[in-house]
Motif scaffolding. Sequence first.
Motif, PDB file in Angstrom:
ATOM      1  N   TRP A   1       0.822  -1.210   0.000  1.00  0.00           N
ATOM      2  CA  TRP A   1       0.000   0.000   0.000  1.00  0.00           C
ATOM      3  C   TRP A   1       0.857   1.261   0.000  1.00  0.00           C
ATOM      4  O   TRP A   1       0.462   2.289  -0.562  1.00  0.00           O
ATOM      5  CB  TRP A   1      -0.951   0.001   1.189  1.00  0.00           C
ATOM      6  CG  TRP A   1      -0.308   0.022   2.544  1.00  0.00           C
ATOM      7  CD1 TRP A   1       0.049  -1.052   3.295  1.00  0.00           C
ATOM      8  CD2 TRP A   1       0.061   1.174   3.312  1.00  0.00           C
ATOM      9  NE1 TRP A   1       0.616  -0.647   4.488  1.00  0.00           N
ATOM     10  CE2 TRP A   1       0.627   0.708   4.531  1.00  0.00           C
ATOM     11  CE3 TRP A   1      -0.056   2.542   3.099  1.00  0.00           C
ATOM     12  CZ2 TRP A   1       1.091   1.577   5.507  1.00  0.00           C
ATOM     13  CZ3 TRP A   1       0.413   3.409   4.079  1.00  0.00           C
ATOM     14  CH2 TRP A   1       0.972   2.927   5.263  1.00  0.00           C
ATOM     15  N   LEU A   2       2.073   1.200   0.579  1.00  0.00           N
ATOM     16  CA  LEU A   2       2.951   2.355   0.543  1.00  0.00           C
ATOM     17  C   LEU A   2       3.436   2.618  -0.877  1.00  0.00           C
ATOM     18  O   LEU A   2       3.518   3.764  -1.325  1.00  0.00           O
ATOM     19  CB  LEU A   2       4.144   2.143   1.474  1.00  0.00           C
ATOM     20  CG  LEU A   2       3.934   2.454   2.952  1.00  0.00           C
ATOM     21  CD1 LEU A   2       5.179   2.100   3.741  1.00  0.00           C
ATOM     22  CD2 LEU A   2       3.586   3.921   3.145  1.00  0.00           C
TER      23      LEU A   2
ATOM     24  N   LYS B   1       3.090   5.599  -6.205  1.00  0.00           N
ATOM     25  CA  LYS B   1       2.857   5.624  -7.650  1.00  0.00           C
ATOM     26  C   LYS B   1       1.566   6.327  -8.042  1.00  0.00           C
ATOM     27  O   LYS B   1       1.508   6.994  -9.078  1.00  0.00           O
ATOM     28  CB  LYS B   1       2.844   4.190  -8.203  1.00  0.00           C
ATOM     29  CG  LYS B   1       4.152   3.463  -8.051  1.00  0.00           C
ATOM     30  CD  LYS B   1       5.315   4.190  -8.736  1.00  0.00           C
ATOM     31  CE  LYS B   1       5.203   4.180 -10.255  1.00  0.00           C
ATOM     32  NZ  LYS B   1       6.384   4.790 -10.892  1.00  0.00           N
ATOM     33  N   VAL B   2       0.531   6.187  -7.238  1.00  0.00           N
ATOM     34  CA  VAL B   2      -0.784   6.704  -7.624  1.00  0.00           C
ATOM     35  C   VAL B   2      -1.022   8.127  -7.131  1.00  0.00           C
ATOM     36  O   VAL B   2      -1.697   8.921  -7.786  1.00  0.00           O
ATOM     37  CB  VAL B   2      -1.903   5.765  -7.109  1.00  0.00           C
ATOM     38  CG1 VAL B   2      -3.275   6.327  -7.446  1.00  0.00           C
ATOM     39  CG2 VAL B   2      -1.742   4.372  -7.713  1.00  0.00           C
ATOM     40  N   VAL B   3      -0.448   8.470  -5.983  1.00  0.00           N
ATOM     41  CA  VAL B   3      -0.702   9.790  -5.401  1.00  0.00           C
ATOM     42  C   VAL B   3       0.524  10.694  -5.474  1.00  0.00           C
ATOM     43  O   VAL B   3       0.466  11.803  -6.007  1.00  0.00           O
ATOM     44  CB  VAL B   3      -1.163   9.652  -3.930  1.00  0.00           C
ATOM     45  CG1 VAL B   3      -1.411  11.030  -3.330  1.00  0.00           C
ATOM     46  CG2 VAL B   3      -2.409   8.788  -3.825  1.00  0.00           C
ATOM     47  N   VAL B   4       1.642  10.211  -4.942  1.00  0.00           N
ATOM     48  CA  VAL B   4       2.835  11.055  -4.841  1.00  0.00           C
ATOM     49  C   VAL B   4       3.482  11.282  -6.203  1.00  0.00           C
ATOM     50  O   VAL B   4       3.854  12.419  -6.539  1.00  0.00           O
ATOM     51  CB  VAL B   4       3.850  10.429  -3.863  1.00  0.00           C
ATOM     52  CG1 VAL B   4       5.106  11.286  -3.792  1.00  0.00           C
ATOM     53  CG2 VAL B   4       3.231  10.269  -2.486  1.00  0.00           C
ATOM     54  N   ALA B   5       3.632  10.228  -7.003  1.00  0.00           N
ATOM     55  CA  ALA B   5       4.323  10.353  -8.289  1.00  0.00           C
ATOM     56  C   ALA B   5       3.671  11.373  -9.217  1.00  0.00           C
ATOM     57  O   ALA B   5       4.362  12.218  -9.791  1.00  0.00           O
ATOM     58  CB  ALA B   5       4.433   8.984  -8.961  1.00  0.00           C
ATOM     59  N   PRO B   6       2.348  11.342  -9.404  1.00  0.00           N
ATOM     60  CA  PRO B   6       1.727  12.355 -10.268  1.00  0.00           C
ATOM     61  C   PRO B   6       1.938  13.777  -9.756  1.00  0.00           C
ATOM     62  O   PRO B   6       2.143  14.709 -10.553  1.00  0.00           O
ATOM     63  CB  PRO B   6       0.243  11.969 -10.251  1.00  0.00           C
ATOM     64  CG  PRO B   6       0.234  10.511  -9.948  1.00  0.00           C
ATOM     65  CD  PRO B   6       1.359  10.315  -8.984  1.00  0.00           C
ATOM     66  N   PHE B   7       1.912  13.950  -8.429  1.00  0.00           N
ATOM     67  CA  PHE B   7       2.138  15.274  -7.855  1.00  0.00           C
ATOM     68  C   PHE B   7       3.561  15.747  -8.154  1.00  0.00           C
ATOM     69  O   PHE B   7       3.772  16.881  -8.616  1.00  0.00           O
ATOM     70  CB  PHE B   7       1.902  15.241  -6.347  1.00  0.00           C
ATOM     71  CG  PHE B   7       2.308  16.508  -5.642  1.00  0.00           C
ATOM     72  CD1 PHE B   7       1.513  17.642  -5.715  1.00  0.00           C
ATOM     73  CD2 PHE B   7       3.494  16.565  -4.925  1.00  0.00           C
ATOM     74  CE1 PHE B   7       1.895  18.820  -5.078  1.00  0.00           C
ATOM     75  CE2 PHE B   7       3.882  17.730  -4.284  1.00  0.00           C
ATOM     76  CZ  PHE B   7       3.081  18.860  -4.369  1.00  0.00           C
ATOM     77  N   LEU B   8       4.542  14.883  -7.894  1.00  0.00           N
ATOM     78  CA  LEU B   8       5.926  15.260  -8.152  1.00  0.00           C
ATOM     79  C   LEU B   8       6.174  15.505  -9.637  1.00  0.00           C
ATOM     80  O   LEU B   8       6.928  16.408 -10.012  1.00  0.00           O
ATOM     81  CB  LEU B   8       6.867  14.167  -7.640  1.00  0.00           C
ATOM     82  CG  LEU B   8       6.907  13.948  -6.120  1.00  0.00           C
ATOM     83  CD1 LEU B   8       7.813  12.770  -5.782  1.00  0.00           C
ATOM     84  CD2 LEU B   8       7.382  15.204  -5.406  1.00  0.00           C
TER      85      LEU B   8
ATOM     86  N   LEU C   1      14.061   8.634  -8.985  1.00  0.00           N
ATOM     87  CA  LEU C   1      14.299   7.448  -9.818  1.00  0.00           C
ATOM     88  C   LEU C   1      13.087   6.511  -9.799  1.00  0.00           C
ATOM     89  O   LEU C   1      12.612   6.099 -10.869  1.00  0.00           O
ATOM     90  CB  LEU C   1      15.571   6.720  -9.379  1.00  0.00           C
ATOM     91  CG  LEU C   1      15.948   5.482 -10.203  1.00  0.00           C
ATOM     92  CD1 LEU C   1      16.068   5.814 -11.680  1.00  0.00           C
ATOM     93  CD2 LEU C   1      17.260   4.875  -9.687  1.00  0.00           C
ATOM     94  N   PRO C   2      12.523   6.178  -8.628  1.00  0.00           N
ATOM     95  CA  PRO C   2      11.305   5.352  -8.633  1.00  0.00           C
ATOM     96  C   PRO C   2      10.125   6.017  -9.341  1.00  0.00           C
ATOM     97  O   PRO C   2       9.295   5.325  -9.949  1.00  0.00           O
ATOM     98  CB  PRO C   2      10.998   5.159  -7.141  1.00  0.00           C
ATOM     99  CG  PRO C   2      12.292   5.342  -6.453  1.00  0.00           C
ATOM    100  CD  PRO C   2      13.018   6.395  -7.242  1.00  0.00           C
ATOM    101  N   VAL C   3      10.057   7.354  -9.275  1.00  0.00           N
ATOM    102  CA  VAL C   3       8.935   8.062  -9.900  1.00  0.00           C
ATOM    103  C   VAL C   3       8.896   7.826 -11.411  1.00  0.00           C
ATOM    104  O   VAL C   3       7.826   7.659 -11.990  1.00  0.00           O
ATOM    105  CB  VAL C   3       9.010   9.575  -9.588  1.00  0.00           C
ATOM    106  CG1 VAL C   3       8.152  10.383 -10.557  1.00  0.00           C
ATOM    107  CG2 VAL C   3       8.548   9.837  -8.155  1.00  0.00           C
ATOM    108  N   VAL C   4      10.071   7.782 -12.048  1.00  0.00           N
ATOM    109  CA  VAL C   4      10.086   7.658 -13.510  1.00  0.00           C
ATOM    110  C   VAL C   4      10.112   6.214 -13.991  1.00  0.00           C
ATOM    111  O   VAL C   4       9.977   5.963 -15.189  1.00  0.00           O
ATOM    112  CB  VAL C   4      11.281   8.425 -14.114  1.00  0.00           C
ATOM    113  CG1 VAL C   4      11.234   9.896 -13.722  1.00  0.00           C
ATOM    114  CG2 VAL C   4      12.614   7.803 -13.702  1.00  0.00           C
TER     115      VAL C   4
END
Length: 238
Positions: A7-8, A13-20, A55-58
């Motif tokens: 869940w983390l 990926k679903v919440v933090v990544a799009p924001f960043l 790096l994980p975001v992309v």
Amino acid sequence: MRRSRPWLYWILKVVVAPFLTSVFRPWTRGFENVPESGPVIFASNHLSFVDSVFLPVVLDRHVTFLAKSDYFTKPGPFGWLQKELFFGLGQVPIDRSGGKASEASLNSGLGVLAEGRQLGIYPEGTRSPDGRLYRGRTGVARIVLESGARVIPVAMVDTQKIQPLGTRIPKVRRVGVVFGEPLDFSRFSGLEGDRFVLRSITDEIMYEISRLSGQEYVDVYASSVRARPGAQSVGATP
């Protein structure tokens, strides 16, 4: 080795990544070099704490980092929260003190790759103190030879500008991630006990990172420079 909490990663990926992505607009180059499946080692330069965020975001697949053990041992409520977050996201503490402790840390990384997952590692061992690229530690070469995983050199670009030394509020700066072509070290198969081979592999990886990042290479360990009296961390100036 403690397991990640799905869940983390889902929140990342679903919440933090799009924001960043919308705020910092990270750009990538060479993404076609990233394998879609199987074990992969991302060997990256290390300019900022946020390297392990962008790096994980992309990337499409989850990546586990070998993170220095200091991140897991800080005291107080914040230290506990940081430790749980790192463990929850699947990060693995690496002990650089040598001997059996370092051996156990490397074995944890090999376990990640044996499960067909992606492993992120910073061969410099610590963040660059001044934006230059420093000598790599040979643990990365041992993992490469013992796992047989594909090695992708990575250059993080401008991440040190997000939170310069002495600032508390992050700055909005565009950052980049450059992926190099996979490196082949199969010619050294079976020679993981040869320290000269390990140094040769590590130096080749660092050369590729330098070529991708454009950083000046310094043939000393970053930890030695950071330990000098009066040494300043990267990002001390805008």
